[in-house]
Write a protein that holds these residues in place. Sequence first.
Motif, PDB file in Angstrom:
ATOM      1  N   UNK A 277       7.550  -8.448  -2.256  1.00 47.75           N
ATOM      2  CA  UNK A 277       7.978  -7.122  -1.777  1.00 47.75           C
ATOM      3  C   UNK A 277       7.143  -6.030  -2.444  1.00 47.75           C
ATOM      4  N   UNK A 278       6.979  -6.142  -3.759  1.00 48.11           N
ATOM      5  CA  UNK A 278       6.167  -5.156  -4.476  1.00 48.11           C
ATOM      6  C   UNK A 278       4.719  -5.196  -4.027  1.00 48.11           C
TER       7      UNK A 278
ATOM      8  N   UNK B  10       3.629  -5.984  -1.040  1.00 53.74           N
ATOM      9  CA  UNK B  10       3.552  -5.304   0.266  1.00 53.74           C
ATOM     10  C   UNK B  10       3.630  -3.787   0.082  1.00 53.74           C
ATOM     11  N   UNK B  11       4.528  -3.353  -0.795  1.00 51.89           N
ATOM     12  CA  UNK B  11       4.680  -1.904  -1.022  1.00 51.89           C
ATOM     13  C   UNK B  11       3.390  -1.305  -1.571  1.00 51.89           C
ATOM     14  N   UNK B  12       2.793  -1.985  -2.561  1.00 49.09           N
ATOM     15  CA  UNK B  12       1.548  -1.455  -3.135  1.00 49.09           C
ATOM     16  C   UNK B  12       0.445  -1.391  -2.083  1.00 49.09           C
ATOM     17  N   UNK B  13       0.412  -2.394  -1.184  1.00 53.32           N
ATOM     18  CA  UNK B  13      -0.623  -2.404  -0.144  1.00 53.32           C
ATOM     19  C   UNK B  13      -0.431  -1.232   0.820  1.00 53.32           C
ATOM     20  N   UNK B  14       0.845  -1.024   1.245  1.00 50.42           N
ATOM     21  CA  UNK B  14       1.122   0.072   2.182  1.00 50.42           C
ATOM     22  C   UNK B  14       0.794   1.419   1.545  1.00 50.42           C
ATOM     23  N   UNK B  15       1.209   1.593   0.296  1.00 48.78           N
ATOM     24  CA  UNK B  15       0.948   2.856  -0.398  1.00 48.78           C
ATOM     25  C   UNK B  15      -0.550   3.088  -0.539  1.00 48.78           C
ATOM     26  N   UNK B  16      -1.270   2.035  -0.913  1.00 50.53           N
ATOM     27  CA  UNK B  16      -2.711   2.193  -1.109  1.00 50.53           C
ATOM     28  C   UNK B  16      -3.411   2.542   0.208  1.00 50.53           C
TER      29      UNK B  16
END
Length: 305
Positions: free
Chosen positions: A15-16, A18-24
């Motif tokens: 989950x983290x 995926x979140x880091x990828x979306x944010x980046x």
Amino acid sequence: MKKYLIRRFLQIIPVLFIITFVVFVLVYLAGDPVSLMLPEDASEADREALREALGLNEPFVYQYFHFIGDLITGNFGTSFRYNQEALPLVLERLPATFELAAASMLVAIIIAIPLGIYSAKKRNSFIDLFITGGSVLGKAMPNFWLGIMLILLLAVNYQLFPVSGRGSVMHMVLPAITLGTGIAAEMTRLIRSSMLEILNQDYIRTAKSKGASEMSVVFKHAFRNSLIPVVTIMGLQVSHLVSGALITETVFSWPGLGLLLVQAVNGRDMAVVQAAVFVIAILVIVVNLLTDIVYRVLDPRINYS
């Protein structure tokens, strides 16, 4: 329960990721931050040198894995606006946001529990209609509009509370009401429907037939069993508190994480944006995990194995 917790912790990792990828990706697509970091009259050579120093000329994949490597060590970069490390800057704002969130949830609980129970007890009466209508109105009102109206009425016209800022209990009243009203409306409707279902159960009629008092039936037998859906909505409201805090903290100049994030987005201070979003994601995940644990405490019949 132990296996469940281990499994949930392992689920946090992807989950983290995926979140880091979306944010980046979102930050990457937002454009070149160099134009905001240098004066308008900076030469193209200076801009190119800064891009090279920040690694912005590298391919997307290289930049992403470099970002992940820094993230593992807790390094989100330096805020060019504050000239400080981004993560400590974000963590400094957390107490103010926690303070506002706790006050807002307290306001919501104080409003929702008595109104929800009373509305269920007076089903289909004028009081029930009034409370239900008020809940719909409370849920429909946008936070920014309610906040501005409270400022105009109670801070400007009657001067009962400060207009903005943080420092005393009086500073907290208007932001807490603004943020807590929508949550209270949601909780009131949920408590009412849950209590209506519980009050029609056989064990409630049995308790009444044994001569249990009205207060005992409502609070000892019915209310506790109606708490599971309420806990669910309280856990889900954490994300609402965070998103609502972005607006509420901006309206009241409350120096929390929401205001910092809005200012960072407006100034394209991407190091702070990335750190703030990552910290918010961690908070939401942890609260959801705690909500599952509270389920088990409230209802021992729930089995997570």
